[in-house]
Design a protein around this motif. Structure first.
Motif, PDB file in Angstrom:
ATOM      1  N   ALA A 157      -6.300  -1.170 -10.438  1.00 50.29           N
ATOM      2  CA  ALA A 157      -6.356  -1.543  -9.021  1.00 50.29           C
ATOM      3  C   ALA A 157      -5.101  -1.083  -8.286  1.00 50.29           C
ATOM      4  O   ALA A 157      -5.150  -0.778  -7.085  1.00 50.29           O
ATOM      5  CB  ALA A 157      -6.518  -3.061  -8.889  1.00 50.29           C
ATOM      6  N   LYS A 158      -3.985  -0.999  -8.994  1.00 49.34           N
ATOM      7  CA  LYS A 158      -2.729  -0.575  -8.364  1.00 49.34           C
ATOM      8  C   LYS A 158      -2.597   0.948  -8.324  1.00 49.34           C
ATOM      9  O   LYS A 158      -2.031   1.501  -7.381  1.00 49.34           O
ATOM     10  CB  LYS A 158      -1.544  -1.190  -9.113  1.00 49.34           C
ATOM     11  N   GLU A 159      -3.123   1.612  -9.338  1.00 52.23           N
ATOM     12  CA  GLU A 159      -2.984   3.062  -9.420  1.00 52.23           C
ATOM     13  C   GLU A 159      -3.673   3.782  -8.261  1.00 52.23           C
ATOM     14  O   GLU A 159      -3.346   4.929  -7.947  1.00 52.23           O
ATOM     15  CB  GLU A 159      -3.537   3.585 -10.742  1.00 52.23           C
ATOM     16  N   VAL A 160      -4.615   3.119  -7.623  1.00 49.47           N
ATOM     17  CA  VAL A 160      -5.281   3.699  -6.457  1.00 49.47           C
ATOM     18  C   VAL A 160      -4.257   4.081  -5.387  1.00 49.47           C
ATOM     19  O   VAL A 160      -4.462   5.014  -4.609  1.00 49.47           O
ATOM     20  CB  VAL A 160      -6.301   2.695  -5.871  1.00 49.47           C
ATOM     21  N   TYR A 161      -3.131   3.358  -5.376  1.00 44.79           N
ATOM     22  CA  TYR A 161      -2.120   3.551  -4.337  1.00 44.79           C
ATOM     23  C   TYR A 161      -0.884   4.299  -4.855  1.00 44.79           C
ATOM     24  O   TYR A 161       0.181   4.237  -4.242  1.00 44.79           O
ATOM     25  CB  TYR A 161      -1.701   2.192  -3.768  1.00 44.79           C
ATOM     26  N   SER A 162      -1.030   5.028  -5.961  1.00 40.38           N
ATOM     27  CA  SER A 162       0.110   5.768  -6.527  1.00 40.38           C
ATOM     28  C   SER A 162       0.753   6.674  -5.486  1.00 40.38           C
ATOM     29  O   SER A 162       0.061   7.345  -4.716  1.00 40.38           O
ATOM     30  CB  SER A 162      -0.355   6.617  -7.714  1.00 40.38           C
ATOM     31  N   ASN A 163       2.073   6.713  -5.489  1.00 39.00           N
ATOM     32  CA  ASN A 163       2.779   7.487  -4.466  1.00 39.00           C
ATOM     33  C   ASN A 163       3.213   8.858  -4.976  1.00 39.00           C
ATOM     34  O   ASN A 163       3.022   9.197  -6.146  1.00 39.00           O
ATOM     35  CB  ASN A 163       3.973   6.706  -3.916  1.00 39.00           C
ATOM     36  N   SER A 164       3.801   9.632  -4.072  1.00 35.18           N
ATOM     37  CA  SER A 164       4.336  10.952  -4.411  1.00 35.18           C
ATOM     38  C   SER A 164       5.746  11.054  -3.841  1.00 35.18           C
ATOM     39  O   SER A 164       6.141  10.270  -2.974  1.00 35.18           O
ATOM     40  CB  SER A 164       3.449  12.054  -3.796  1.00 35.18           C
ATOM     41  N   PRO A 165       6.530  12.024  -4.309  1.00 35.42           N
ATOM     42  CA  PRO A 165       7.891  12.157  -3.789  1.00 35.42           C
ATOM     43  C   PRO A 165       7.958  12.610  -2.333  1.00 35.42           C
ATOM     44  O   PRO A 165       9.014  12.542  -1.718  1.00 35.42           O
ATOM     45  CB  PRO A 165       8.527  13.203  -4.700  1.00 35.42           C
ATOM     46  N   ARG A 166       6.843  13.072  -1.776  1.00 35.16           N
ATOM     47  CA  ARG A 166       6.876  13.572  -0.399  1.00 35.16           C
ATOM     48  C   ARG A 166       7.265  12.470   0.583  1.00 35.16           C
ATOM     49  O   ARG A 166       8.129  12.661   1.439  1.00 35.16           O
ATOM     50  CB  ARG A 166       5.526  14.164  -0.010  1.00 35.16           C
ATOM     51  N   GLY A 172       4.956   2.941  -6.775  1.00 37.94           N
ATOM     52  CA  GLY A 172       5.803   3.888  -7.482  1.00 37.94           C
ATOM     53  C   GLY A 172       6.632   3.258  -8.581  1.00 37.94           C
ATOM     54  O   GLY A 172       6.670   2.037  -8.735  1.00 37.94           O
ATOM     55  N   SER A 173       7.324   4.126  -9.335  1.00 37.35           N
ATOM     56  CA  SER A 173       8.131   3.658 -10.467  1.00 37.35           C
ATOM     57  C   SER A 173       9.417   4.443 -10.648  1.00 37.35           C
ATOM     58  O   SER A 173      10.098   4.253 -11.654  1.00 37.35           O
ATOM     59  CB  SER A 173       7.310   3.722 -11.767  1.00 37.35           C
ATOM     60  N   ASN A 202      -4.579   1.895   5.641  1.00 37.56           N
ATOM     61  CA  ASN A 202      -5.276   2.433   4.467  1.00 37.56           C
ATOM     62  C   ASN A 202      -4.330   2.697   3.308  1.00 37.56           C
ATOM     63  O   ASN A 202      -4.772   2.820   2.162  1.00 37.56           O
ATOM     64  CB  ASN A 202      -6.007   3.727   4.840  1.00 37.56           C
ATOM     65  N   LYS A 203      -3.028   2.800   3.602  1.00 32.86           N
ATOM     66  CA  LYS A 203      -2.041   3.003   2.545  1.00 32.86           C
ATOM     67  C   LYS A 203      -1.418   1.681   2.092  1.00 32.86           C
ATOM     68  O   LYS A 203      -0.543   1.670   1.238  1.00 32.86           O
ATOM     69  CB  LYS A 203      -0.951   3.966   3.027  1.00 32.86           C
ATOM     70  N   TRP A 204      -1.871   0.591   2.698  1.00 33.59           N
ATOM     71  CA  TRP A 204      -1.425  -0.735   2.282  1.00 33.59           C
ATOM     72  C   TRP A 204      -2.431  -1.283   1.267  1.00 33.59           C
ATOM     73  O   TRP A 204      -3.611  -0.953   1.321  1.00 33.59           O
ATOM     74  CB  TRP A 204      -1.352  -1.681   3.467  1.00 33.59           C
TER      75      TRP A 204
END
Length: 404
Positions: A157-166, A172-173, A202-204
C-alpha cells in the motif's frame, strides 16, 4: 567558485575549450569548487536528478521487521560519526540542559523576557521550543497518529507512492544519489503544500481514510504559525515585521512536509536516524515524538539530546534565514539517534522562500565592518546540494560564504 569565475568558465566553454582543457581546469579546482561545479552542471540539466535511484531501494522498516540482530553494513557510520551513548527514553524527564522554551502567547503580549529569550535562541542555539502557539493539541495528536497508521500499512500500500530523486515527493528511504553511500536508519514521506500549483492530493496517501483531510488542516495551521514566527524573527533583527517575509517572496512562499519514520534498530550505537546537517530551507517547525527522544542539537561542540515538551513544536533556523540575517541568526547542525526498543515518528514542516528569487543578506544588516557574507543564490539552486549529496553537516552553507 565565485560568480565571476562561473561567468568566465561559461564564456571559455562557449569560445571553444576542448574536453582535455576542461578536464585540466576541473583538476585544478579545490574540492569545494568541484562540488559547486557538479551542482551547477546538475542544475543546468533538467533531467540531472533523474527518475531512478542509483541502487535498489530497501525499506528500513522491512529490515527492522525481519528480526535482524545486527545492522547491515550500509547503515554503519564511521566511528567518528557514531552516537557516543545509546539513549532509550520512552518518557524522557526534563534534562538539565535543553533548548530554550518560548511562550508565544506571552511573547505576543509584549513580554520582554520572552523577546530576549527568542533572540538568544536564534543567535546562539538556532533552535527553540514553542508553547501556546495556537495550534490545537487535538490536531497535533491526530497528525502524528495518522502518519503512524500510514507507516503501519502493508508495504504494498505504501509502495504505490514510491518517490524519485527528481522531486523527492512521496514515500522514500534515502537522501542523496551517491552510489554506495552510507545510509540513514529511516523511511519518510515528503509532500508539498505551497506554492499551490505543487499541491497535488494524488501524491498524498489515501490511507488511512482521513489522512488527506488531517494533513491539509495541519498544513494550513502551520503556514499561519510560520508567518507569525517570521514577524518575530524580523523584529528581533531590527527590521520591519514584514521585511523577512517579503524577502521570502511575501505570500508566495514554499511549504512542504517530511514525515520521518525511525524503526527500531538492533544496534543503535552504530547507526543514525538522520546524519548531521543543517536544514537548507528557511525555517523548520517540527512536531516530535514526545514519548521517544531522538533529536540531538550541536551546541558548543556537544550533542544535546532535546527533551520535547508535550504539544510543543521545535523550531529551528534554516540556512536561508542564516543567509538573509548575514549570520546574525544561526542554522545549527543536528542529527537523530535511534534506539532498539521503540519506533519514532516526527513531522518536519519546512517554511521556505519562493524557490526562484535570489536570497542574499538583507541590506540593512550589511555594514562596512560586516560586509555581505553570501552571494545571491536562489533556493532552487541551493537545495540541489542536499538532494544530490545527502546530509553533510554545515559544509554547504560554509562553502557558500563569499571570498574576500
Amino acid at each position: 567558485m565565485n560568480n565571476q569565475d562561473e561567468i568566465k568558465s561559461e564564456a571559455e566553454s562557449k569560445n571553444g575549450l576542448n574536453d582535455q582543457e576542461q578536464e585540466v581546469k576541473i583538476d585544478n579546482m579545490s574540492e569545494q569548487d568541484k562540488k559547486k561545479n557538479e551542482i551547477k552542471i546538475i542544475a543546468k540539466n533538467k533531467d540531472g536528478l533523474g527518475e531512478k535511484w542509483p541502487e535498489p531501494i530497501v525499506r528500513v522498516q522491512s529490515l527492522a521487521e525481519s528480526n535482524l540482530t545486527t545492522v547491515p553494513d550500509r547503515y554503519i557510520k564511521p566511528p567518528s560519526q557514531r552516537p557516543q551513548t545509546t539513549i532509550i527514553n520512552h518518557e524522557p524527564e526534563a534534562a538539565a540542559i535543553n533548548i530554550p522554551i518560548i511562550d508565544l502567547d506571552s511573547l505576543f503580549s509584549g513580554n520582554e523576557d520572552d523577546m530576549k529569550r527568542i533572540s538568544e535562541a536564534c543567535r546562539e542555539w538556532g533552535f527553540f521550543q514553542v508553547i501556546n502557539h495556537g495550534v490545537k493539541p487535538e490536531l497535533m495528536d491526530a497528525a502524528r497518529e495518522t502518519w503512524k497508521s500510514f507507516f503501519n500499512l502493508p508495504v504494498e500500500a505504501k509502495e504505490v507512492y514510491s518517490n524519485s530523486p527528481r522531486t523527492y515527493e512521496g514515500y522514500g528511504s534515502r537522501l542523496g544519489v551517491e552510489k554506495g553511500a552510507i545510509l540513514d536508519w529511516n523511511d519518510y514521506y515528503y509532500l508539498h503544500f505551497l506554492p499551490l500549483p505543487l499541491k497535488d492530493f494524488n501524491k498524498w496517501p489515501s490511507l488511512p481514510s482521513n489522512i488527506r483531510e488531517v494533513i491539509d488542516e495541519y498544513g494550513k495551521e502551520l503556514v499561519k504559525l510560520g508567518g507569525r514566527l517570521m514577524t518575530i524573527l524580523s523584529s528581533n533583527l531590527g527590521l520591519r515585521e514584514e521585511q523577512l517575509q517579503e524577502a521570502f517572496g511575501g505570500e508566495d512562499v514554499g511549504a512542504c512536509l517530511r514525515v520521518n519514520y525511525y524503526p527500531k534498530c538492533p544496534q543503535p550505537e552504530l547507526a543514525l536516524g538522520l546524519s548531521p546537517h543543517s536544514d537548507p530551507g528557511g525555517m523548520t517547525i517540527l512536531l516530535p515524538d514526545d514519548q521517544v527522544v531522538g533529536l540531538q542539537v550541536r551546541h558548543d561542540d556537544t550533542w544535546i539530546t532535546v527533551n520535547p515538551l508535550r504539544h510543543a513544536f521545535i523550531v529551528n533556523i534554516g540556512d536561508q534565514i542564516q543567509i538573509l540575517s548575514n549570520s546574525k541568526y544561526k542554522s545549527v547542525e543536528h542529527r537523530v539517534i535511534v534506539n532498539s526498543e521503540k519506533e519514532r515518528v516526527s513531522l518536519a514542516f519546512f517554511y521556505n522562500p519562493k524557490s526562484d528569487i535570489p536570497i542574499q543578506p538583507m541590506q540593512q544588516l550589511v555594514t562596512s565592518t560586516m560586509p555581505p557574507l553570501y552571494p545571491p543564490m536562489t533556493f532552487d539552486q541551493y537545495r540541489l546540494f542536499i538532494r544530490t549529496q545527502g546530509p553533510r553537516g554545515k559544509s554547504h552553507v560554509e562553502s557558500h560564504i563569499s571570498r574576500r
